[in-house]
Scaffold this motif. Structure first.
Motif, PDB file in Angstrom:
ATOM      1  N   LEU A   1       5.684  -5.723   2.480  1.00 11.98           N
ATOM      2  CA  LEU A   1       4.856  -4.528   2.261  1.00 11.98           C
ATOM      3  C   LEU A   1       3.672  -4.496   3.220  1.00 11.98           C
ATOM      4  O   LEU A   1       3.288  -3.444   3.732  1.00 11.98           O
ATOM      5  CB  LEU A   1       4.356  -4.479   0.808  1.00 11.98           C
ATOM      6  N   ILE A   2       3.087  -5.675   3.453  1.00  7.41           N
ATOM      7  CA  ILE A   2       1.958  -5.730   4.390  1.00  7.41           C
ATOM      8  C   ILE A   2       2.447  -5.396   5.800  1.00  7.41           C
ATOM      9  O   ILE A   2       1.814  -4.640   6.533  1.00  7.41           O
ATOM     10  CB  ILE A   2       1.310  -7.136   4.385  1.00  7.41           C
ATOM     11  N   ARG A   3       3.612  -5.995   6.160  1.00  8.77           N
ATOM     12  CA  ARG A   3       4.157  -5.788   7.502  1.00  8.77           C
ATOM     13  C   ARG A   3       4.401  -4.295   7.770  1.00  8.77           C
ATOM     14  O   ARG A   3       4.149  -3.782   8.851  1.00  8.77           O
ATOM     15  CB  ARG A   3       5.461  -6.565   7.637  1.00  8.77           C
TER      16      ARG A   3
ATOM     17  N   GLU B   1      -5.308  -3.981   3.222  1.00  9.62           N
ATOM     18  CA  GLU B   1      -5.684  -5.379   3.353  1.00  9.62           C
ATOM     19  C   GLU B   1      -6.273  -5.968   2.076  1.00  9.62           C
ATOM     20  O   GLU B   1      -5.882  -7.041   1.639  1.00  9.62           O
ATOM     21  CB  GLU B   1      -6.694  -5.562   4.499  1.00  9.62           C
ATOM     22  N   ARG B   2      -7.207  -5.221   1.462  1.00  8.61           N
ATOM     23  CA  ARG B   2      -7.906  -5.813   0.324  1.00  8.61           C
ATOM     24  C   ARG B   2      -6.944  -6.114  -0.812  1.00  8.61           C
ATOM     25  O   ARG B   2      -7.106  -7.096  -1.521  1.00  8.61           O
ATOM     26  CB  ARG B   2      -9.034  -4.896  -0.132  1.00  8.61           C
ATOM     27  N   TYR B   3      -5.907  -5.290  -0.984  1.00  7.53           N
ATOM     28  CA  TYR B   3      -4.950  -5.549  -2.047  1.00  7.53           C
ATOM     29  C   TYR B   3      -3.974  -6.635  -1.643  1.00  7.53           C
ATOM     30  O   TYR B   3      -3.577  -7.462  -2.457  1.00  7.53           O
ATOM     31  CB  TYR B   3      -4.191  -4.280  -2.413  1.00  7.53           C
ATOM     32  N   SER B   4      -3.572  -6.633  -0.377  1.00 12.50           N
ATOM     33  CA  SER B   4      -2.585  -7.612   0.055  1.00 12.50           C
ATOM     34  C   SER B   4      -3.115  -9.030  -0.133  1.00 12.50           C
ATOM     35  O   SER B   4      -2.388  -9.926  -0.522  1.00 12.50           O
ATOM     36  CB  SER B   4      -2.229  -7.370   1.514  1.00 12.50           C
ATOM     37  N   LEU B   5      -4.404  -9.200   0.099  1.00 16.48           N
ATOM     38  CA  LEU B   5      -4.993 -10.530  -0.058  1.00 16.48           C
ATOM     39  C   LEU B   5      -4.907 -10.999  -1.513  1.00 16.48           C
ATOM     40  O   LEU B   5      -4.508 -12.139  -1.787  1.00 16.48           O
ATOM     41  CB  LEU B   5      -6.454 -10.488   0.408  1.00 16.48           C
TER      42      LEU B   5
END
Lengths: 248, 123
Positions: B24-26, B32-36
């Motif tokens: 999903l990040i890719r 960014e804030r949620y992916s972390l």
């Protein structure tokens, strides 16, 4: 011209904020009555996402109409009116509901204490004086609870904190433009006034039966209403002292 | 001790979740804030699932007797609650901003209408 003259009224830049959600049946009469009371009032109808002809009718009667793109609820609608009032330099605002339950003939009662400099917010109360008010049990219970709670917080006797028939001066306009409660705002707004050390006064008024439409507060909702407002008042007690008001 | 099958399934589950989050990040579907946050949750779950001794010790500290994997459930539930609360905060803020935008738009529309009427009267 008006038959009523209140000392100091003519010098004020005055605005009537009329929140209206699907009130095509009553909004014209409300506007006409305010104008016949005092043509000097700028009337601003906050058309809160109505699906009927409220906006067109109000405009055709000579009111300014601010149409919200969708229904935001009475709190955000009133705040829109206060923002307009603040940005356009008004120093006296009254709230008159678009459903016709507030009689503009009663305006002198709520205007006088503001004009005399006795209060920053004046609330027209159905319960002061002898006007009988019939309502459902839950609504009466809620109104009692609010009156009791707000009276305790404010340190003065208040009877009708849910009344939307109100007048504020410039300080009240500035305060409410910056911050106004959502959903069921009247009770919380009353407490806000007290918290900012502004002066509050209640005066007796007669209210009419709703001309058309029906109250937005139904039986089941009034229970939610009571719980929500009491929670908000409770939380308010734990907020730090509000910032002092800048002079308007 | 944790049954080995539970360790394997839980580890695969955590790895799968990490894989989905990474994908999903890719594709830039997650900010960014949620992916972390999601990566962190995935890593913690993976550690709890794969590190059998660690899970045992942690369960002992927490007083969980008999079935150490319940610590994984507890951690999962905790993360879910935190995320839900976080979303409530985000929704509240978005809703406030939305209200302000709607008010500003309505005020601007009224002003524009008034100006165009005035200029028509003047002209």
């Amino acid at each position: 011209m008006t038959g009523v003259t209140l000392p100091g009224l003519a010098e004020r830049r005055r605005i009537a904020i009329v929140p209206a959600f699907n009130e095509e049946g009553s909004v014209a009469a409300v506007i006409d009555e305010i104008h016949s009371f005092d043509p000097g009032f700028e009337i601003v109808v906050i058309n809160d996402g109505s699906s009927d002809r409220t906006g067109e009718i109000a405009r055709s009667r000579g009111a300014r109409v601010i149409s919200l793109p969708f229904n935001l609820g009475i709190g955000a609608a009133m705040q829109t009116g206060f923002r307009f009032a603040q940005e356009n330099g008004f120093n006296l605002a009254v709230q008159i509901d678009g459903d016709g339950q507030h009689d503009p003939a009663e305006l002198p009662a709520i205007l006088s204490p503001v004009l005399a400099g006795e209060a920053d917010l004046v609330i027209g109360s159905r319960f002061l004086g002898d006007g009988a008010f019939r309502s459902s049990f839950t609504r009466r219970l809620g109104i009692r609870l609010f009156a009791w709670t707000v009276s305790a917080i404010a340190g003065q006797r208040l009877t009708d904190t849910t009344s939307g028939f109100r007048a504020v001066n410039r300080r009240g306009i500035v305060l409410f433009a910056a911050d106004y409660p959502r959903d069921y705002p009247e009770v919380e707004a009353t407490v806000m006034i007290v918290k900012h050390r502004l002066r509050l006064k209640e005066v007796p008024v007669q209210m009419r039966e709703r001309a058309t439409g029906r109250s937005s507060i139904t039986a089941l909702r009034s229970v939610y209403y009571i719980a929500k407002v009491l929670l908000a008042l409770f939380v308010d007690l734990f907020r730090r002292g509000e910032a002092p008001m800048e002079d308007a | 001790m944790t049954p080995i099958s539970v360790t394997i399934i839980a580890s695969l589950g955590a790895l799968g979740m990490l894989g989905v989050v990474f994908e999903l990040i890719r594709r830039r579907h997650l900010r960014e804030r949620y992916s972390l946050i999601w990566l962190l949750i995935g890593v913690v779950l993976l550690v709890l699932a794969a590190w059998r001794r660690g899970l045992n010790t942690l369960a002992g500290w927490m007083g969980v007797k008999g079935y150490p994997p319940s610590v994984i459930f507890a951690a999962l539930l905790f993360f879910v609650l935190i995320m839900l609360l976080h979303y409530s905060i985000v929704i509240s803020r978005l809703s406030d901003q939305n209200t302000t935008l709607a008010q500003r738009l309505a005020l601007l529309e009224e002003e524009q209408l008034r100006r165009s009427e005035e200029s028509r009267e003047d002209g």
